[in-house]
Design a protein around this motif. Structure first.
Motif, PDB file in Angstrom:
ATOM      1  N   PRO A  40       0.813  -1.229   0.000  1.00 21.08           N
ATOM      2  CA  PRO A  40       0.000   0.000   0.000  1.00 21.08           C
ATOM      3  C   PRO A  40       0.842   1.273   0.000  1.00 21.08           C
ATOM      4  CG  PRO A  40      -0.866  -1.587   1.564  1.00 21.08           C
ATOM      5  CD  PRO A  40       0.457  -2.120   1.113  1.00 21.08           C
ATOM      6  N   LEU A  41       1.962   1.260   0.741  1.00 24.56           N
ATOM      7  CA  LEU A  41       2.826   2.438   0.768  1.00 24.56           C
ATOM      8  C   LEU A  41       3.476   2.665  -0.591  1.00 24.56           C
ATOM      9  CD1 LEU A  41       4.221   4.736   2.242  1.00 24.56           C
ATOM     10  CD2 LEU A  41       5.939   3.109   3.050  1.00 24.56           C
ATOM     11  N   LEU A  42       3.948   1.598  -1.223  1.00 28.66           N
ATOM     12  CA  LEU A  42       4.541   1.723  -2.552  1.00 28.66           C
ATOM     13  C   LEU A  42       3.519   2.226  -3.557  1.00 28.66           C
ATOM     14  CD1 LEU A  42       6.663  -1.568  -2.647  1.00 28.66           C
ATOM     15  CD2 LEU A  42       7.456   0.749  -2.181  1.00 28.66           C
ATOM     16  N   LEU A  43       2.298   1.725  -3.452  1.00 28.78           N
ATOM     17  CA  LEU A  43       1.242   2.184  -4.350  1.00 28.78           C
ATOM     18  C   LEU A  43       0.933   3.658  -4.124  1.00 28.78           C
ATOM     19  CD1 LEU A  43      -0.839   1.432  -6.506  1.00 28.78           C
ATOM     20  CD2 LEU A  43      -2.407   0.786  -4.675  1.00 28.78           C
ATOM     21  N   ALA A  44       0.942   4.094  -2.857  1.00 22.52           N
ATOM     22  CA  ALA A  44       0.703   5.510  -2.563  1.00 22.52           C
ATOM     23  C   ALA A  44       1.817   6.381  -3.140  1.00 22.52           C
ATOM     24  CB  ALA A  44       0.600   5.714  -1.053  1.00 22.52           C
ATOM     25  N   VAL A  46       3.645   5.735  -5.788  1.00 20.25           N
ATOM     26  CA  VAL A  46       3.474   5.780  -7.243  1.00 20.25           C
ATOM     27  C   VAL A  46       2.314   6.702  -7.613  1.00 20.25           C
ATOM     28  CG1 VAL A  46       2.864   4.419  -9.271  1.00 20.25           C
ATOM     29  CG2 VAL A  46       4.499   3.518  -7.622  1.00 20.25           C
ATOM     30  N   MET A  47       1.195   6.569  -6.910  1.00 17.75           N
ATOM     31  CA  MET A  47       0.023   7.391  -7.231  1.00 17.75           C
ATOM     32  C   MET A  47       0.269   8.867  -6.948  1.00 17.75           C
ATOM     33  SD  MET A  47      -3.078   4.948  -5.801  1.00 17.75           S
ATOM     34  CE  MET A  47      -4.296   6.206  -6.151  1.00 17.75           C
ATOM     35  N   SER A  48       1.153   9.175  -6.002  1.00 20.32           N
ATOM     36  CA  SER A  48       1.419  10.579  -5.686  1.00 20.32           C
ATOM     37  C   SER A  48       2.139  11.300  -6.813  1.00 20.32           C
ATOM     38  CB  SER A  48       2.245  10.678  -4.401  1.00 20.32           C
ATOM     39  OG  SER A  48       3.549  10.137  -4.590  1.00 20.32           O
ATOM     40  N   GLY A  62       3.108   2.651 -13.211  1.00 23.57           N
ATOM     41  CA  GLY A  62       4.431   3.255 -13.244  1.00 23.57           C
ATOM     42  C   GLY A  62       4.425   4.667 -12.679  1.00 23.57           C
ATOM     43  N   ILE A  63       5.607   5.259 -12.626  1.00 24.53           N
ATOM     44  CA  ILE A  63       5.746   6.638 -12.155  1.00 24.53           C
ATOM     45  C   ILE A  63       4.974   7.562 -13.083  1.00 24.53           C
ATOM     46  CG2 ILE A  63       7.369   8.476 -11.615  1.00 24.53           C
ATOM     47  CD1 ILE A  63       7.509   6.084  -9.740  1.00 24.53           C
ATOM     48  N   MET A 259      -2.721  11.278  -2.252  1.00 26.24           N
ATOM     49  CA  MET A 259      -1.596  10.404  -1.921  1.00 26.24           C
ATOM     50  C   MET A 259      -0.348  11.223  -1.607  1.00 26.24           C
ATOM     51  SD  MET A 259      -2.666   7.309  -1.885  1.00 26.24           S
ATOM     52  CE  MET A 259      -4.229   7.942  -1.264  1.00 26.24           C
ATOM     53  N   ALA A 260      -0.150  12.325  -2.289  1.00 29.41           N
ATOM     54  CA  ALA A 260       0.988  13.191  -1.966  1.00 29.41           C
ATOM     55  C   ALA A 260       0.855  13.755  -0.560  1.00 29.41           C
ATOM     56  CB  ALA A 260       1.083  14.323  -2.991  1.00 29.41           C
TER      57      ALA A 260
END
Length: 289
Positions: A40-44, A46-48, A62-63, A259-260
């Motif tokens: 979840p943290l990695l997804l956040a 990326v989404m930020s 992806g980024i 997310m940011a």
């Protein structure tokens, strides 16, 4: 001769199970668990970095094209820096007040001959059954009667007293040898001197652990600040994330900005947790005992 030695060579050859480490499956399970918890943290993260359109593209992992612009927008356009500052001040006040009051309460429970001392301690523990959300209506009425609404006193007041911290400090003080107490009495050391010269130096790990727990707990408060504070400039970071969620672009929630903001809100407690993780583990160990 070759046919006679071949079975012997094959018998000495290690099997696949022997070549693998004994705890290989344990390590694989640990790595998988860590990845599952970090996903979840990695997804956040990326989404930020993604725009609103990119976030709603499910296959886009992806980024994003926004890069760090979402962080800049959250800090400037949504006044996130002010929310961070308010949360920091609130958390520091709660940590200092809660730890100080709990130390004094534990000192009285352990080293004073109080009438019905055990009953008093059980009453303190019973307050755990009434957390702030349960008492939110009378607390808000009390803050309004005192004129504390939209102030830092309203944010910090209900969290100063803590039965958990009193319990942990009481257990720590009870583990200190009684010979030190007798020596302090013979030397004429007063209660406060004994607290600052003996108890606190011998309980630094426990105090640091309680400070970490209290800081993270205070930083993550959402419901009570949302009720007690109506002025947006006086709000905390968790409510600030809700303000970002309330802003929509073309009818779509700006998950990239959200997310940011969530990642920014995560950084201060993460730094504290990494810096003081050893006292925190020590606190949990003592609590289990």
């Amino acid at each position: 001769m070759a046919t006679e030695t071949e079975p012997a060579i094959q018998a000495d050859a290690p099997t696949l199970r022997q070549r693998l480490p004994e705890d290989l499956f344990v390590h694989v399970a640990i790595v998988f668990s860590i990845f599952a918890m970090a996903a979840p943290l990695l997804l956040a993260l990326v989404m930020s970095t993604q725009s609103t359109t990119e976030v709603y593209q499910v296959t886009n992992l992806g980024i994003g094209s926004e890069g760090l612009s979402n962080y800049e927008t959250a800090l400037t356009d949504f006044n996130f820096a002010t929310y961070l500052w308010n949360s920091l001040i609130m958390s520091i006040i709660i940590v200092i007040g809660k730890v100080g009051l709990s130390l004094l309460a534990a000192l009285a429970l352990v080293y004073y001959d109080l009438p019905f001392e055990r009953g008093v301690f059980m009453f303190i523990l019973l307050t755990l059954l009434l957390p702030v959300p349960v008492r939110i209506v009378p607390l808000f009425q009390l803050m309004a009667d005192l004129g504390w609404t939209n102030t830092m006193l309203a944010l910090t007041g209900p969290y100063i007293a803590s039965a958990t911290a009193v319990f942990l400090f009481r257990q720590q003080f009870m583990s200190i040898p009684s010979s030190l107490v007798e020596t302090a009495k013979l030397d004429g050391v007063g209660p406060l001197q004994f607290l600052f010269r003996v108890l606190i130096p011998m309980s630094k790990g426990m105090i640091a652990g309680v400070c970490v727990i209290t800081y993270i707990y205070s930083w993550n408060q959402f419901l009570w600040p949302l009720v007690a504070v109506t002025e947006q400039r006086s709000q905390v970071v968790q409510v600030g994330i809700r303000y970002i969620q309330g802003s929509a672009q073309a009818g779509l929630t700006q998950w990239g900005l959200i997310m940011a903001g969530a990642v920014i809100a995560l950084l201060p407690p993460l730094v504290v947790l990494i810096a003081l993780h050893r006292p925190l583990l020590q606190t949990f160990a003592i609590q289990q005992k």
